[in-house]
Write an enzyme that holds these catalytic residues in place. Structure first.
Site, PDB file in Angstrom:
ATOM      1  N   ILE A  52     -50.111  24.228  23.030  1.00 38.31           N
ATOM      2  CA  ILE A  52     -49.020  23.102  23.159  1.00 38.31           C
ATOM      3  C   ILE A  52     -49.874  22.058  23.085  1.00 38.31           C
ATOM      4  O   ILE A  52     -50.678  21.805  23.927  1.00 38.31           O
ATOM      5  CB  ILE A  52     -48.171  23.491  24.161  1.00 38.31           C
ATOM      6  CG1 ILE A  52     -47.345  24.682  23.968  1.00 38.31           C
ATOM      7  CG2 ILE A  52     -47.304  22.123  24.528  1.00 38.31           C
ATOM      8  CD1 ILE A  52     -46.341  24.931  25.292  1.00 38.31           C
ATOM      9  N   PRO A  53     -49.733  21.362  22.044  1.00 33.85           N
ATOM     10  CA  PRO A  53     -50.629  19.763  22.066  1.00 33.85           C
ATOM     11  C   PRO A  53     -49.886  18.958  23.258  1.00 33.85           C
ATOM     12  O   PRO A  53     -49.273  17.988  22.643  1.00 33.85           O
ATOM     13  CB  PRO A  53     -50.390  19.427  20.861  1.00 33.85           C
ATOM     14  CG  PRO A  53     -49.028  20.105  20.294  1.00 33.85           C
ATOM     15  CD  PRO A  53     -48.938  21.553  20.824  1.00 33.85           C
ATOM     16  N   CYS A  54     -49.974  18.985  24.419  1.00 34.90           N
ATOM     17  CA  CYS A  54     -49.481  18.453  25.385  1.00 34.90           C
ATOM     18  C   CYS A  54     -50.253  17.032  25.484  1.00 34.90           C
ATOM     19  O   CYS A  54     -49.893  16.047  25.747  1.00 34.90           O
ATOM     20  CB  CYS A  54     -49.897  19.125  26.540  1.00 34.90           C
ATOM     21  SG  CYS A  54     -50.403  20.733  26.704  1.00 34.90           S
ATOM     22  N   HIS A  55     -51.416  17.180  24.724  1.00 33.71           N
ATOM     23  CA  HIS A  55     -52.197  15.922  24.767  1.00 33.71           C
ATOM     24  C   HIS A  55     -51.684  14.708  23.815  1.00 33.71           C
ATOM     25  O   HIS A  55     -52.100  13.632  23.476  1.00 33.71           O
ATOM     26  CB  HIS A  55     -53.798  16.005  24.533  1.00 33.71           C
ATOM     27  CG  HIS A  55     -53.727  16.703  22.980  1.00 33.71           C
ATOM     28  ND1 HIS A  55     -53.768  18.204  22.931  1.00 33.71           N
ATOM     29  CD2 HIS A  55     -54.086  16.401  21.869  1.00 33.71           C
ATOM     30  CE1 HIS A  55     -53.901  18.389  21.546  1.00 33.71           C
ATOM     31  NE2 HIS A  55     -54.044  17.295  20.882  1.00 33.71           N
TER      32      HIS A  55
END
Length: 93
Positions: A52-55
């Site tokens: 998950i590209p939480c960044h």
DNA sequence: CAAACTATTCAGC
DNA sequence: GCTGAATAGTTTG
């Protein structure tokens, strides 16, 4: 996995490379414009932080919010994705 | 179910 | 720029 979290994950994973979305935006897209904090919570407790590209989810006003692996990594990843975007934009590597 | 917690946001100074 | 208040969902007991 709660329904709201599901939506949030989907939205977050839909974020294109090099782009960033604010917690507010994600919450808004999830249908709960005032749940930006919940979004942060969910991303923090996300099941698979790596897929998950939480960044790509940052705070508003061009701030960064937080990150599981540290803000440092987040910044780095953002910069990296910027480069990746450049690579994808050019026809030759 | 209720309380606590939070990777937030906005208004006021 | 910092402090305080408000909102909404997750997590824990």
């Amino acid at each position: 996995m709660t329904p709201f979290a599901k939506k949030v994950y989907k939205i977050v994973t839909e974020i294109p490379i090099g782009e960033v979305r604010t917690y507010k935006l994600v919450a808004q897209k999830a249908g709960k414009p005032r749940a930006y904090r919940a979004v942060g919570q969910i991303l923090k407790h996300n099941p698979y932080p790596l897929i998950i590209p939480c960044h790509r989810v940052v705070a508003s006003n061009n701030k960064l919010g937080g990150y599981i692996f540290g803000l440092k990594k987040k910044k780095l990843l953002l910069d990296l994705e910027k480069e990746i975007k450049q690579c994808l934009a050019s026809k030759r590597y």
